[in-house]
Write an enzyme that holds these catalytic residues in place. Structure first.
Site, short mmCIF file in Angstrom:
data_model
loop_
_atom_site.label_atom_id
_atom_site.label_comp_id
_atom_site.label_asym_id
_atom_site.label_seq_id
_atom_site.Cartn_x
_atom_site.Cartn_y
_atom_site.Cartn_z
N HIS A 85 0.82 -1.21 0.00
CA HIS A 85 0.00 0.00 0.00
C HIS A 85 0.86 1.27 0.00
CE1 HIS A 85 -2.21 3.10 2.45
NE2 HIS A 85 -3.01 2.97 1.41
N GLU A 112 1.92 1.89 -3.42
CA GLU A 112 0.80 2.47 -4.19
C GLU A 112 0.82 4.01 -4.03
OE1 GLU A 112 -3.25 3.91 -3.27
OE2 GLU A 112 -3.43 1.76 -2.85
N HIS A 113 1.00 4.48 -2.80
CA HIS A 113 1.10 5.94 -2.59
C HIS A 113 2.30 6.52 -3.35
CE1 HIS A 113 -1.63 7.16 0.91
NE2 HIS A 113 -1.98 5.91 0.61
N GLU A 148 -3.52 7.86 7.48
CA GLU A 148 -4.59 7.04 6.90
C GLU A 148 -4.93 5.87 7.83
OE1 GLU A 148 -3.75 5.60 2.96
OE2 GLU A 148 -5.69 4.60 2.78
#
Lengths: 431, 455
Positions: free
Chosen positions: B69, B72-73, B149
């Protein structure tokens, strides 16, 4: 150089505009007095219908907070001799989906059904029964009240809900937009309150109907008559009063959450106001444009202070809010608030740069087809146009209305609508 | 706006494409191993472009959870030819919308754009498939965003915490035990080189596929794909270890205490998922069981537990038959005021027992199937949903062409098969139960400052 680029851009925008007309919307009124907007589209065997009533939470009387939501949630739980299980089972048998809800202005019922006669006929009969002969059974009412109270109590432990409720109270005080359902107010509601709210606010004249999909104009006319002829007559009701603007201020509420929730805003904009376009274009650069806005760059990209930060205008029947919101680790709450305010103040003083202005227009105009590339999206737009009685060419003219906006208009519109003397701030959590 | 017309009064005929478009969607594999799947849908002048990588959180290793993840950022943080933020800026300038999502099974990136912008999107995606900068300074900023997040979506969300803990107990070996966003301590200790290692391991054309749905010509799309993605080199991929979960041998229980008001009971039974579309039976029957229990407002859970017994304020069943890792059938809900978590658990179990003993009615099964077919038609209204469907099937190794066959298999499920799976899998040995024990907020009412005027 700049002029040349602008000219090219204008030409492109003009071409785009010619090829980017919205869907063809037809409009008429039923015998009962309900406004109907219709878009014919035979590409899929689907019909979408949305019925909106001016029966949102802003129409609740003082002491009746929660009655709008309760009425809407009960309306399809018993109607026309059917109980809630029969209604839900029949819908499921047909593959039809009934949804909807309430916001401040509207209560809505949305039906999606297959267009074949053996599906759409019974599905629309069900919707007609729900609209014209809801029974509001007393035992269902007691249960739904209890569920609503449970959901509210849970929500009131959450920092986002606490922040939002405090924020709306601070912005609107005694105005109907500032009133909120509480576990106590919902507990006291009686069946008579629901019946009265329904009789008053679910009338044909307070309704608008949007129909999109696989049927002809004459079929749509028959459908509109069928759905609206049994609606209650309903009394005439005056418009909502305009809210008084709050005095700027700040409220802090303790909370043990890992993150603080920050909201800044004020009542700002009505539906149909011409300031909508300069505000929409300006807000794209301030905090609306996804990953490319100033707030996103300053708060998230440069400083890593938040996962999400946004600003938006929510135009309503009366002045709806301008709002900035973000969440950040509680130790950083004050830093984030400071950065956010600096970004806002600088934007109010200068407005967007020429580069930002063009980027905003490019996106808002360029993405226009994406707003209308499914029946579902067309329905949402058409229902909004119908409910707020916007011009039928609202979508057709959207690109040119965006294109026309100047930096001076943005600065002037923001100066009118976002005024530091009236901005309220709420911080939940933090140190 | 919609261009063509394909009316039919028979639902099944409609689902079966007309002869001329039997080949739609179309597929081509490039020499570097990248597969390109194109579905033409000419209703509106827009297109959805997605790149899917067969690497998700289940491919991570201990100490580096969350790296899929985080990467992904970082994919939005620039290449030598498109600097930090440039990707988002160019998509926005194209009038597009873009985002990405990381799951346990895959990582995917998408843009929705006016159709004439597809080539530019492909150029941008192909660029970052191989040339990501992964700058140390950008990483240091972005890892803080990811920790925010996690705070927002997990740490401050009691039900998310409960779900995270449930997975960590239900799975002891299989990597489905770790949260997609990663453990906070792993995020605190993650470095740019961890992200680089992940990127170099998995971001290769032979570990990816492209899905395009919208107002396009498939041959033109294949040409663009060759031009932009075709130049990238295939690379050897890491060996994936199966890490199979050992058999569970008894019920597992856990409790999470968090600030909340509503208690929650979450039950997770280990069940199979689709591994062979043709031969499997049980996963389809489990899908139908979930629909009969909780597929609509008159389904058993709502009807019995919420409405008749008033035992729950809500009750839900969930099952996903298409996952790379092991399957779970979830039951969860919140008890009504005055009812306990234990009473709700008894109620949920009683619903399972009823299916085990008495089966399901033909009418209930027919209702679930009617909804399924209608749902397939409704999906055609969204090019994004159509692209997601193709991408998600491919992510778990099911060819997208099998979708129609899977719908048929669901249609063929019998009441006996539903009863059989209820008996076979809903046993305590396969069960994990997680309970949210709500804790009052420290002060009630919460201390509030007065509304202080500001100048």
């Amino acid at each position: 150089m700049n002029t040349c680029r602008l000219l090219i851009f204008l030409c492109l925008a003009l071409t785009a505009q010619l090829t980017q007309a919205g869907p063809k919307i037809e409009r008429w009124q039923t015998l009962a007095g309900t406004r109907v907007l219709f878009v014919e589209d035979h590409s899929l065997p689907i019909i979408d219908v949305e019925v909106d009533f001016a029966a949102g939470a802003a129409h609740e009387g003082a002491g009746q907070e929660g009655v709008a939501g309760l009425t809407r949630s009960l309306i399809d739980l018993g109607a026309g001799g059917m109980d809630e299980t029969q209604i839900a089972s029949r819908l499921a048998d047909l593959g039809a989906r009934l949804s909807g809800g309430v916001d401040l202005d509207r209560a809505s019922l949305t039906l999606r059904t297959l267009s074949m006669v053996d599906k759409r006929g019974p599905a629309l009969d069900l919707l007609q029964a729900i609209l014209s002969r809801p029974t509001f059974p007393v035992e269902v009412l007691a249960r739904e009240k209890a569920r609503s109270v449970a959901a509210l109590k849970e929500a009131l432990t959450r920092p986002d809900t606490i922040a939002s409720k405090a924020f709306w109270s601070a912005m609107y005080a005694e105005h109907p937009y500032g009133r909120q359902a509480t576990p106590e107010s919902v507990s006291t509601l009686q069946r008579a309150d629901v019946l009265a709210f329904h009789a008053t606010h679910y009338g044909a004249a307070r309704a608008s109907l949007a129909i999109v999909g696989d049927l002809t104009r004459s079929q749509a006319e028959a459908l509109a008559e069928q759905l609206t002829r049994g609606l209650p007559a309903g009394p005439a009701i005056g418009d909502l009063a305009a809210p008084r603007l709050p005095i700027a201020g700040e409220q802090r509420i303790e909370h043990p959450a890992a993150q603080a929730h920050l909201l800044i805003g004020m009542p700002a904009l009505k539906r149909g106001d011409p300031d909508f376009f300069p505000l929409a274009v300006g807000n794209y650069s301030l905090g609306g444009g996804g990953f490319v806005s100033r707030l996103m760059k300053e708060v998230r990209d440069k400083r890593g202070l938040a996962y999400s930060v946004h600003s938006y205008f929510l135009p309503l029947q009366q002045l709806g809010p301008f709002q900035i919101g973000l969440q950040t680790k509680k130790a950083q709450a004050n830093d984030a608030l400071k950065v956010t305010r600096e970004v806002l103040v600088a934007f109010l003083e200068q407005g967007p740069s020429e580069v930002e202005l063009q980027a905003a227009k490019q996106n808002l105009i360029g993405s226009f087809p994406l707003r209308l590339d499914s029946n579902r999206k067309i329905l949402e737009n058409v229902a909004m146009i119908g409910f707020y009685d916007l011009p039928l060419d609202y979508l057709d003219r959207y690109p040119e209305n965006i294109e026309r906006v100047t930096i001076a208009e943005i600065r002037a519109a923001f100066a009118r609508r976002v005024r530091p003397a009236h901005l309220v701030t709420v911080v939940v959590g933090g140190e | 706006m919609p261009m063509h017309c394909a009316r039919s009064s028979a639902l099944l005929l409609l689902l079966a494409a007309p002869l001329a478009t039997l080949a739609n969607p179309y597929e081509r594999q490039l020499a570097n191993g990248l597969r390109v799947i194109v579905k033409e849908d000419r209703r509106a002048p827009t297109v959805a472009h997605m790149v899917w990588y067969r690497a998700g959180s289940m491919d991570e290793t201990n100490g580096r959870t969350g790296v899929a993840h985080v990467l992904e950022h970082m994919m939005f943080k620039g290449t030598p030819t498109a600097g930090p933020g440039e990707f988002n800026r160019r998509v926005a300038a194209a009038g597009g919308r873009d985002n990405a999502f990381t799951s346990r099974d895959y990582t995917a990136y998408f843009q929705q754009v006016p159709k004439q912008k597809l080539a530019e999107m492909m150029q941008l995606e192909a660029d970052r498939m191989r040339h990501l900068t992964l700058d140390d300074k950008e990483f240091a900023q972005e890892i803080r965003v990811v920790m925010e997040e996690r705070r927002l979506r997990t740490d401050d969300q009691p039900q998310s915490l409960l779900f995270e803990q449930l997975n960590a107990v239900a799975f002891q070996v299989h990597p489905y035990r770790v949260p997609i966003i990663g453990w906070m301590n792993d995020l605190e200790n993650m470095t740019a080189s961890d992200a680089r290692h992940w990127y170099d391991s998995w971001y290769a054309p032979n570990n990816a596929y492209v899905v395009v749905v919208g107002d396009v010509d498939h041959q033109a799309v294949f040409g663009l794909a060759e031009q932009y993605y075709g130049v990238l080199q295939a690379r050897p991929l890491p060996v994936r270890k199966p890490q199979e979960e050992p058999s569970q041998v008894g019920v597992r229980r856990l409790t999470v205490k968090a600030p909340a008001d509503l208690p929650v009971v979450m039950m997770a039974y280990k069940v199979p998922v689709i591994r062979n579309v043709e031969q499997d039976v049980d996963p389809y029957a489990l899908e139908m069981l979930a629909a009969v229990l909780a597929g609509h407002d008159a389904a058993r859970f709502t009807r019995h537990l919420v409405r008749e017994q008033r035992l729950a304020v809500n009750a839900v069943a969930g099952y996903d038959s298409t996952t790379r890792g092991p399957g779970i059938f979830h039951l969860y809900g919140s008890p009504s005021a005055g009812k306990t978590r234990a009473e709700l658990e008894v109620g949920l179990r009683a619903e399972l027992a009823r299916v085990q003993q008495d089966g399901v009615a033909a009418e209930e099964l027919a209702r679930a199937k009617a909804q399924l077919i209608a749902g397939q038609i409704y999906k055609l209204d969204s090019i994004f949903a159509q692209a997601m469907e193709i991408g998600q099937l491919e992510a778990v190794g099911v060819p997208y062409t099998m979708n129609r066959r899977m719908i048929e298999k669901l249609q063929e499920v019998t009441a006996e098969q539903v009863q059989a799976v209820a008996r076979k899998y809903f046993r305590d040995e396969l069960l994990t139960v997680a309970e949210l024990d709500p804790q009052p907020l420290p002060q009630t009412p919460l201390a509030r400052s007065p509304f202080a005027p500001r100048h």
